[in-house]
Design an enzyme around this catalytic site. Structure first.
Site, PDB file in Angstrom:
ATOM      1  N   HIS A   1       5.889   4.624  -9.876  1.00 51.14           N
ATOM      2  CA  HIS A   1       5.192   3.684 -10.754  1.00 51.14           C
ATOM      3  C   HIS A   1       6.138   2.820 -11.576  1.00 51.14           C
ATOM      4  O   HIS A   1       5.709   1.850 -12.210  1.00 51.14           O
ATOM      5  CB  HIS A   1       4.257   4.443 -11.702  1.00 51.14           C
ATOM      6  CG  HIS A   1       2.820   4.057 -11.562  1.00 51.14           C
ATOM      7  ND1 HIS A   1       2.401   2.745 -11.545  1.00 51.14           N
ATOM      8  CD2 HIS A   1       1.699   4.794 -11.433  1.00 51.14           C
ATOM      9  CE1 HIS A   1       1.093   2.691 -11.420  1.00 51.14           C
ATOM     10  NE2 HIS A   1       0.637   3.924 -11.337  1.00 51.14           N
TER      11      HIS A   1
ATOM     12  N   ASP B   1      -6.680  -2.066   8.350  1.00 55.86           N
ATOM     13  CA  ASP B   1      -6.995  -1.658   9.718  1.00 55.86           C
ATOM     14  C   ASP B   1      -5.793  -1.935  10.610  1.00 55.86           C
ATOM     15  O   ASP B   1      -5.403  -3.087  10.809  1.00 55.86           O
ATOM     16  CB  ASP B   1      -8.227  -2.432  10.210  1.00 55.86           C
ATOM     17  CG  ASP B   1      -8.745  -1.943  11.543  1.00 55.86           C
ATOM     18  OD1 ASP B   1      -8.019  -1.190  12.234  1.00 55.86           O
ATOM     19  OD2 ASP B   1      -9.862  -2.329  11.914  1.00 55.86           O
TER      20      ASP B   1
END
Length: 448
Positions: free
Chosen positions: A167, A387
């Site tokens: 992070h 995808d």
């Protein structure tokens, strides 16, 4: 006993990495440095199984290499420097092309349905952590560890892609932007993308790299075992109809406070979750409670940084009240408090936070905190748009890590307009929540 076999553990480097003299150095902001002691955030997407002719692993590696050429900060490393003159440390990201970790594993006896049912349930399977590549890795370990890491585990009828990210260098918005680019390169072969724009925002007058007292950079103590054992995880799904009903109810109850006020769908869902958790937490009316919401601050700065810029631009908006005040008011009142807190994160407030933090840097420990909700993720993340070409994701899941009571992950559901709330709660609170008719009225499915 589930056998998870590691086939390979490799480092993937950016495609056609430029000469070292072109390396970029990224200085860290107060928002970045606040994550110094946290563990890597771990997430996963579960996909259907591709055709064997797909050559999945070799193509994943080559497309990842191409994606890293664009998102080059991920392939760098954290640099730590000690300043002996004032006993401080400074940190920055060196985009040196060291590469990222990619693990290929197999769990051929495990079905997708097994993973989903067990991961949704009260008892997380003992092999769950073995699907993820960055267990227990802290942000400060990015000096030698990959800043983002992946594990591709082939199941009997699907593919589990777990990943962990630091992070200090990135937030969820940038991670999902990267994932989208990776899937597009894999599925289409396209490699021409706009050059990466770094957020890199700093206040005028602040010297960087920012100096942090060495005492603030000492690793925090781990959460005790018995505490972790008393926590349980559960996923709640809100259909688009229930989201709409909660939004209408919250806005209806808040009428009169501000004619221009619009409580968002997520604020309404979050208010319902928060009220329900507090109602089942056996707190005294005078007990102070908090809801800490991680939010994107890119467009809240003035001038705003580019909406799609890469980096970690997460601020923590904290709503504070008491258990008694919340429960004596309705859903609309709670949603209104969240709305006001989000609205208060203005350019002036954010600059004030940064200025004060630099004067007295404090890096929080990631510990279990009673009476607090800590909310990460977003229903706006396009997680199901990723995808590779063999089918859209079946599900998104959060990975292992330090899980405290009240840790919340929010993601879109598979149905358009729906929301998933992933929770970590004390077992006795969760038991009561699962028997709370008022709460369950607005939850279509409770995963068991």
């Amino acid at each position: 006993m589930v056998n998870i076999l590691v086939i390979s553990d490799t480092i993937v480097r950016p495609e056609s990495y430029e000469n070292a003299r072109d390396r970029v150095k990224i200085h860290l902001t107060p928002w970045d440095l606040s994550f110094l002691r946290t563990e890597y955030a771990q997430r996963a997407l579960i996909f259907p199984k591709p055709d064997p002719e797909t050559r999945m692993i070799s193509r994943l590696k080559s497309s990842l290499s191409a994606a890293l050429k664009i998102f080059y900060p991920y392939a760098g490393r954290l640099v730590k420097m000690d300043n002996e003159d004032d006993e401080t440390r400074t940190f920055f990201i060196d985009c040196d092309g060291s590469g990222v970790k990619l693990v290929h594993a197999e769990a051929v006896s495990v079905l997708v349905s097994d993973v989903l049912e067990q991961a949704n349930g009260t008892n997380v399977p003992n092999y769950w952590s073995e699907f993820f590549p960055a267990n227990g890795v802290k942000s400060w370990e990015g000096v030698s560890k990959s800043l983002i890491a992946f594990q591709v585990t082939e199941l009997k009828d699907g593919v589990f892609i777990g990943f962990g990210y630091n992070h200090l260098v990135t937030d969820g918005a940038s991670v999902w932007s990267f994932f989208k680019t990776w899937t597009e390169i894999f599925s289409t072969g396209r490699k021409k993308f706009p050059p990466l724009s770094l957020c890199g925002w700093f206040l005028g007058g602040i010297d960087y790299p920012i100096r942090v007292p060495m005492s603030e950079t000492v690793p925090s103590s781990p959460v005790a075992g018995p505490v972790a054992l008393s926590l349980q995880k559960k996923i709640f799904r809100f259909t688009s109809r229930h989201v709409s009903e909660l939004k209408a109810k919250a806005n209806g109850e808040a009428v009169g406070s501000d004619d221009n006020l619009v409580i968002s769908s997520f604020q309404a869902v979050l208010a319902h979750m928060w009220r329900s958790i507090i109602r089942n937490s056996d707190l005294n009316p005078e007990d102070v409670i908090h809801c800490k919401l991680a939010m994107d601050i890119r467009q809240r700065l003035n001038p705003p940084v580019q909406k799609e810029c890469f980096g970690n631009m997460v601020g923590l908006a904290t709503t504070t009240t008491t258990a008694g005040e919340m429960l004596s008011n309705g859903l609309g009142w709670t949603a209104l408090q969240l709305n006001k807190t989000v609205g208060s994160q203005t350019n002036e407030e954010l600059r004030r936070f940064a200025e004060n933090w630099v004067k007295n840097p404090k890096i929080p420990n990631l510990l279990v905190v009673n009476n607090s909700l800590i909310v990460a993720g977003s229903p706006r993340f396009n997680v199901f748009g990723n995808d590779f070409g063999w089918g859209k994701p079946i599900a998104v899941r959060g990975g292992p890590g330090i899980a405290g009571h009240g840790k919340i992950l929010a993601y879109p559901g598979t149905e358009k307009g729906s929301t998933e709330i992933h929770t970590s709660l004390w077992s006795h609170v969760l038991d009561k929540l699962l028997a709370d008719g008022e709460f369950l009225q607005h939850v279509h499915v409770v995963c068991v």
